[in-house]
Design a protein around this motif. Structure first.
Motif, mmCIF file in Angstrom:
data_model
loop_
_atom_site.group_PDB
_atom_site.id
_atom_site.type_symbol
_atom_site.label_atom_id
_atom_site.label_comp_id
_atom_site.label_asym_id
_atom_site.label_seq_id
_atom_site.Cartn_x
_atom_site.Cartn_y
_atom_site.Cartn_z
ATOM 1 N N TYR A 27 13.753 5.929 4.216
ATOM 2 C CA TYR A 27 12.461 6.120 3.567
ATOM 3 C C TYR A 27 11.362 6.032 4.614
ATOM 4 C CZ TYR A 27 11.570 1.075 3.815
ATOM 5 O OH TYR A 27 11.376 -0.201 4.253
ATOM 6 N N SER A 28 10.232 6.643 4.306
ATOM 7 C CA SER A 28 9.039 6.577 5.144
ATOM 8 C C SER A 28 7.821 6.455 4.257
ATOM 9 C CB SER A 28 8.888 7.838 6.006
ATOM 10 O OG SER A 28 9.949 7.961 6.913
ATOM 11 N N VAL A 29 6.808 5.755 4.751
ATOM 12 C CA VAL A 29 5.515 5.653 4.084
ATOM 13 C C VAL A 29 4.489 6.266 5.024
ATOM 14 C CG1 VAL A 29 3.747 4.093 3.187
ATOM 15 C CG2 VAL A 29 6.170 3.581 2.809
ATOM 16 N N TYR A 30 3.662 7.170 4.475
ATOM 17 C CA TYR A 30 2.654 7.879 5.259
ATOM 18 C C TYR A 30 1.272 7.600 4.690
ATOM 19 C CZ TYR A 30 6.641 10.575 6.898
ATOM 20 O OH TYR A 30 7.843 10.941 7.438
ATOM 21 N N GLU A 36 2.980 8.226 9.907
ATOM 22 C CA GLU A 36 4.012 7.339 9.370
ATOM 23 C C GLU A 36 3.617 5.900 9.678
ATOM 24 O OE1 GLU A 36 8.679 7.785 9.305
ATOM 25 O OE2 GLU A 36 7.984 7.126 11.276
ATOM 26 N N VAL A 37 3.505 5.074 8.633
ATOM 27 C CA VAL A 37 3.075 3.691 8.822
ATOM 28 C C VAL A 37 4.185 2.678 8.547
ATOM 29 C CG1 VAL A 37 0.631 4.186 8.441
ATOM 30 C CG2 VAL A 37 2.073 3.617 6.492
ATOM 31 N N LEU A 38 5.233 3.085 7.854
ATOM 32 C CA LEU A 38 6.408 2.249 7.596
ATOM 33 C C LEU A 38 7.639 3.137 7.521
ATOM 34 C CD1 LEU A 38 5.410 -0.042 4.579
ATOM 35 C CD2 LEU A 38 5.850 -0.801 6.892
ATOM 36 N N LYS A 39 8.787 2.579 7.875
ATOM 37 C CA LYS A 39 10.039 3.296 7.667
ATOM 38 C C LYS A 39 11.171 2.289 7.569
ATOM 39 C CE LYS A 39 10.916 4.315 12.514
ATOM 40 N NZ LYS A 39 11.191 5.367 13.482
ATOM 41 N N ASN A 54 1.209 -5.673 4.835
ATOM 42 C CA ASN A 54 0.553 -5.435 6.124
ATOM 43 C C ASN A 54 -0.199 -4.103 6.175
ATOM 44 O OD1 ASN A 54 1.411 -7.884 7.215
ATOM 45 N ND2 ASN A 54 3.364 -7.007 7.830
ATOM 46 N N LEU A 55 -0.154 -3.322 5.093
ATOM 47 C CA LEU A 55 -0.879 -2.055 5.064
ATOM 48 C C LEU A 55 -2.352 -2.294 4.722
ATOM 49 C CD1 LEU A 55 1.553 0.293 3.099
ATOM 50 C CD2 LEU A 55 1.251 0.118 5.563
ATOM 51 N N GLY A 66 13.957 14.101 -0.344
ATOM 52 C CA GLY A 66 12.973 15.145 -0.601
ATOM 53 C C GLY A 66 11.983 14.784 -1.690
ATOM 54 N N THR A 67 11.943 13.511 -2.094
ATOM 55 C CA THR A 67 11.060 13.078 -3.174
ATOM 56 C C THR A 67 9.886 12.291 -2.608
ATOM 57 O OG1 THR A 67 12.944 12.929 -4.671
ATOM 58 C CG2 THR A 67 10.956 11.779 -5.335
ATOM 59 N N ASN A 68 8.679 12.638 -3.043
ATOM 60 C CA ASN A 68 7.460 11.941 -2.630
ATOM 61 C C ASN A 68 6.793 11.320 -3.842
ATOM 62 O OD1 ASN A 68 7.713 12.941 0.012
ATOM 63 N ND2 ASN A 68 6.587 14.775 -0.519
ATOM 64 N N LYS A 69 6.262 10.103 -3.659
ATOM 65 C CA LYS A 69 5.467 9.456 -4.704
ATOM 66 C C LYS A 69 4.253 8.817 -4.037
ATOM 67 C CE LYS A 69 8.723 8.918 -8.266
ATOM 68 N NZ LYS A 69 8.729 8.641 -9.642
ATOM 69 N N LYS A 70 3.117 8.924 -4.707
ATOM 70 C CA LYS A 70 1.885 8.357 -4.194
ATOM 71 C C LYS A 70 1.685 6.975 -4.781
ATOM 72 C CE LYS A 70 -2.022 10.116 -5.665
ATOM 73 N NZ LYS A 70 -3.219 10.935 -5.880
ATOM 74 N N PHE A 71 1.117 6.046 -3.959
ATOM 75 C CA PHE A 71 0.745 4.733 -4.461
ATOM 76 C C PHE A 71 -0.526 4.277 -3.768
ATOM 77 C CE2 PHE A 71 3.334 3.673 -0.786
ATOM 78 C CZ PHE A 71 2.723 2.571 -0.239
ATOM 79 N N ILE A 72 -1.219 3.362 -4.408
ATOM 80 C CA ILE A 72 -2.467 2.830 -3.877
ATOM 81 C C ILE A 72 -2.272 1.357 -3.546
ATOM 82 C CG2 ILE A 72 -4.889 2.320 -4.373
ATOM 83 C CD1 ILE A 72 -4.803 4.764 -6.283
ATOM 84 N N LYS A 73 -2.595 0.987 -2.312
ATOM 85 C CA LYS A 73 -2.558 -0.409 -1.885
ATOM 86 C C LYS A 73 -3.946 -0.979 -2.119
ATOM 87 C CE LYS A 73 -1.355 -4.130 0.527
ATOM 88 N NZ LYS A 73 -2.336 -5.029 0.768
ATOM 89 N N LYS A 74 -4.047 -2.027 -2.924
ATOM 90 C CA LYS A 74 -5.345 -2.639 -3.230
ATOM 91 C C LYS A 74 -5.515 -3.937 -2.492
ATOM 92 C CE LYS A 74 -5.811 -0.520 -7.702
ATOM 93 N NZ LYS A 74 -6.095 -0.687 -9.093
#
Length: 74
Positions: A27-30, A36-39, A54-55, A66-74
């Motif tokens: 997995y990767s977080v962009y 890329e900020v996490l993997k 830590n984000l 091949g699946t992407n999902k958006k999330f918001i870090k508050k």
């Protein structure tokens, strides 16, 4: 493409993921600039957590296979 649901825990320090089947995938977080900020990797699991404490505050994209999902870090 892997199917999964995603929710934040109450502390908003982690993403909790539930998969429709056991996964062995990277997995990767962009961030929204495409950096890329996490993997990491899920190994033979149907549930997992990803620490996001830590984000910076903002919007991110989680990519698993091949699946992407958006999330918001508050």
């Amino acid at each position: 493409k892997p199917e999964f649901s995603m929710s934040r825990n109450k502390a908003e320090k982690a993403l909790t993921l539930t998969f429709s089947e056991k996964l062995d995938k990277n997995y990767s977080v962009y961030d929204l600039l495409g950096r890329e900020v996490l993997k990491g990797k899920f190994e033979n699991t149907s549930e997992a957590q990803i620490s996001v404490e830590n984000l910076q505050i903002g919007t991110y994209i989680l990519r698993i296979g091949g699946t992407n999902k958006k999330f918001i870090k508050k």
